[in-house]
Design an enzyme around this catalytic site. Structure first.
Site, short mmCIF file in Angstrom:
data_model
loop_
_atom_site.label_atom_id
_atom_site.label_comp_id
_atom_site.label_asym_id
_atom_site.label_seq_id
_atom_site.Cartn_x
_atom_site.Cartn_y
_atom_site.Cartn_z
N ASP A 121 10.93 -0.72 8.31
CA ASP A 121 11.16 0.55 8.98
C ASP A 121 10.73 1.65 8.00
OD1 ASP A 121 11.78 2.50 10.80
OD2 ASP A 121 13.81 1.80 11.20
C1 BGC Z 1 12.98 4.58 13.05
C2 BGC Z 1 12.11 3.60 13.78
C3 BGC Z 1 10.74 4.19 14.05
C4 BGC Z 1 10.14 4.66 12.74
C5 BGC Z 1 8.75 5.24 12.89
C6 BGC Z 1 12.27 5.19 11.86
O1 BGC Z 1 12.99 6.22 11.30
O2 BGC Z 1 14.15 3.92 12.65
O3 BGC Z 1 12.72 3.20 14.98
O4 BGC Z 1 9.92 3.25 14.66
O5 BGC Z 1 10.98 5.64 12.18
O6 BGC Z 1 8.78 6.43 13.58
#
Ligand code: BGC
Length: 729
Positions: A247
């Site tokens: 993530d």
């Molecule tokens: C979130 C994810 C997301 C990623 C990219 C993160 O902060 O937890 O769900 O896909 O950002 O935007």
């Protein structure tokens, strides 16, 4: 490939509007030219995609195309209801079709990878990301997980309009302590396997090309460096061949978690723990090659991860077709059939929570076509931006038809009185006074209240108080005090605790955040052109203190049984049970609940057998069988006793007792949507096989054991009559 070029395939940056804390890097052009980037995300147009892709394909040594990703969570340009709303349709085919539209639009802009579906089980309404997933149940969650994957990926990933799915966040993220986003998670292996893993497993079985690790620690080991979940379960047990993405900066966050003291250690632990690709933290870029040279990371492991990334790029056909057609892009967006589907999806997402009689006798909804003047009041009645929900991808506020716009079109300016009443947060006494005057001039009041989607729902939006924000409760009470019939439309990313409203407002609809077709869909539901059919996918709390609240809970050793929990205990028998002394244990509205403009009557469930054999069921389970000789048929008659045709989601629940581990008081094991004309009765039959009777036992094995089985066929998780059978050895 040089070692640096290999590592480059495992590196990913955000080159657009950031969705997390910054990493300081912006020199993507030169990095791509050197083969140091494998994927980019947060870019949203074909033109930008092509600019970067040209550098990769025409100026880097190996000419490997970049993979472009984005959070396409509930639509790309055509925004559908938020996933919690989509799931409330209990209609996986609808979800699949919505995901297909999203894939078509996103791919037209060169986005071939979505960070979706969110398949986190969410049992706690404080957690803002409940809005992004399919609720609290693993069975329904699994059905939705595979529907999204099928919709995004289509039948072939290399079709121009297919995009790779990325189920997330692996795993346990929704169980954040206290419902506080990013907080630590403790889950026994039983609970993990029984409740939290199934939707991921379903997404993997549906062929998801990638998967994203979570931010949280799980039993003290961060999920983004967790060999037990990422390697043993995902790779060894499930045979997942795709890419594991981190993530946003979750690799770097291993330092804050406290399992790495510097970036190199974080990169080593994440990579060896099972994360192939580093989103945004840049630590693989900074350290992975050196870690290989020093012998801390075997190069074979890097090769393995690079192969996975390249396989996804090959599978998507990116080597043959790296560019996106800028001329055709616009025509793919907001097509009439996409908008029709967005309206249908919104209509099916609404959950009618309450619809009691107006002083005249009939239920308030649907509104009579004779209604002459409507007062539309509330901060969400004409708010285009909020209708888009918390992840709007390329959705634009101007594409949204609000309820005010739709009602104005239907009733003309004379029939509709509008007052904002208050802000979602803030507002003035004058606004409220104006709204009260507006209400007094109308036959009926429609109140549009709720949360601010971007600020109060989704990521980093946990709430400790779950009432109506700001002065909306005050506005609500003042409007109800006018004595006019009131319909409350609640726009939110979670259930809101508002017992006063459920007691005093005659009609309440959970509308979630419905997307671009919010207004037309609401209008049709309000006037009965469509019969509401949505059902809750989360238990609706009476009070925040009940959270985490979920229907598939264990019975405990001291269940409250039939004790009246609406008043404090009067004696020891009433006191020494698992209860609160100041609020009932039960939710305001249970999982699976939702009214319609019809009434459905459920007959007694009938079983084709009284006894099943655990041995035979286990044999079937090993053979992968579902419908089989070892299964039982469960049927019940469902009758529409109302005066309108409607669609009812008939639910099947199972309870097992006498087993090696305690199991939920009810577990959803089947559901069917049935269309019934007025007066019509249909026999609804479920074939219940080994999957429904197997569970993760005290040996951490998924198996069937001898048990007493109770089965319900019911309209929700807390009602219906039961039938029983025995599973013998
Ligand atoms: C979130 C994810 C997301 C990623 C990219 C993160 O902060 O937890 O769900 O896909 O950002 O935007």
């Amino acid at each position: 490939m040089t070692l640096e070029e290999k590592v480059g395939q495992l590196v990913q940056y955000s080159a657009g509007q950031p969705t997390g804390p910054g990493t300081g890097r912006t020199d993507y052009d030169s990095m791509i030219r050197k083969g140091e980037v494998g994927a980019l995300f947060n870019i949203t147009t074909a033109r930008e995609v092509n600019v970067y892709q040209r550098i990769a394909v025409e100026q880097s040594r190996l000419r490997i195309p970049l993979l472009f990703g984005l959070d396409v969570i509930h639509g790309f340009r055509t925004e559908f209801p938020i996933p919690l709303g989509l799931a409330s349709s209990w209609d996986p085919q609808l979800v699949e079709r919505a995901a297909r539209v999203a894939a078509r639009e996103a791919s037209a802009s060169g986005i071939r990878w979505t960070f979706s579906p969110v398949v986190d089980i969410a049992r706690d309404a404080r957690w803002g990301r409940m809005a992004e997933g399919s609720g609290e149940d693993p069975y329904l969650g699994s059905a939705m997980a595979s529907a999204y994957v099928r919709g995004y990926q289509g039948t072939r990933l290399d079709a121009a309009d297919s995009i790779a799915a990325c189920p997330k966040h692996f795993v346990g993220y929704g169980a954040a302590e206290g419902g506080r986003d990013y907080n630590s998670v403790e889950l026994s292996e039983h609970t993990l396997r029984q409740f939290y893993l199934p939707p991921f497993h379903a997404a993997v079985d549906a062929g998801a090309a990638t998967l994203m690790g979570a931010f949280n620690s799980l039993n003290a080991v961060p999920a983004s460096a967790n060999p037990f979940t990422l390697r043993q379960i995902l790779r060894t047990e499930w045979g997942f061949q795709g890419v594991v993405d981190s993530d946003w900066t979750s690799v770097a966050e291993l330092v804050a978690h406290g399992i790495a003291n510097d970036g190199a250690a974080a990169a080593r632990k994440a990579f060896l723990g099972g994360v192939d690709m580093d989103m945004a933290s840049s630590l693989y870029h900074d350290h992975l090659a050196q870690l290989v040279r020093s012998g801390e990371v075997p190069e074979a492991r890097v090769d393995e991860a690079v192969r996975r990334v390249l396989r996804v790029k090959f599978a998507l056909g990116l080597f043959e077709h790296p560019y996106s057609d800028e001329v055709k892009e616009a025509a793919a967006m907001l097509r009439p059939e996409s908008l029709t589907l967005a309206r249908t999806a919104a209509e099916q997402s609404f959950v009618l929570l309450k619809n009691s009689a107006s002083p005249g006798g009939a239920p308030i909804l649907p509104l009579s076509t004779e209604t002459r003047t409507i007062a539309l009041i509330g901060p969400l009645a004409d708010d285009q931006n909020n209708m888009l929900g918390s992840w709007a991808a390329r959705g634009r506020a101007e594409d949204v038809v609000t309820l005010r716009a739709a009602l104005t079109q239907k009733l003309g300016v004379d029939g509709l009185r509008y007052a904002k009443g208050t802000e979602i947060i803030g507002g003035s006494d004058d606004q409220i006074a104006d709204a009260v005057r507006t209400a007094e001039q109308a036959d009926v009041v429609i109140l549009a209240l709720g949360e601010d989607a971007p600020a109060m729902t989704g990521e980093a939006a946990s709430r400790a108080h779950l009432g109506l924000p700001g002065r909306q409760q005050q506005l609500l009470e003042k409007i109800v005090a006018t004595g006019k019939p009131v319909v409350l439309l609640l726009f939110s990313g979670r259930p809101l605790t508002m017992p006063w409203a459920f007691e005093h407002v005659p009609a309440v609809v959970a509308a979630w955040f419905p997307g671009v077709q919010a207004g037309p869909a609401l209008l049709r539901a309000l006037f009965g052109e469509v019969n509401p059919s949505g059902k809750l996918v989360v238990s609706w709390p009476r009070a925040v203190g009940q959270e985490p609240l979920y229907y598939n809970a264990l019975n405990t050793g001291r269940p409250a049984g039939n004790i009246d929990l609406t008043r404090p205990p009067k004696n020891g028998d009433e006191k020494f049970v698992s209860r609160y002394i100041d609020v009932p244990n039960s939710p305001q509205f249970p999982f699976g609940y939702g009214l319609s403009y019809s009434n459905y009557q459920y007959g007694q469930p009938r079983l084709s057998k009284e006894q099943l054999s655990a041995g035979a069921l286990n044999d079937e389970l090993c053979a992968g069988g579902r419908a089989s000789n070892a299964a039982v048929e469960v049927s019940a008659d469902v009758t529409n006793t109302g005066t309108r045709a409607g669609e009812e989601t008939v639910q099947l629940y199972v309870r097992l007792q006498g087993t090696s581990v305690a199991l939920p008081v009810r577990a959803l094991s089947g559901f069917q949507r049935v269309t019934l004309t007025p007066g019509e009765t249909k026999k609804v039959t479920f074939t219940v096989g080994p999957d429904a009777f197997a569970f993760w036992n005290d040996q951490n094995k998924f198996a069937v054991e001898p048990a007493r089985v109770t089965i319900w066929v019911s309209p929700d998780s807390s009602s219906g009559s039961e039938a029983t059978l025995q599973i013998v050895k």
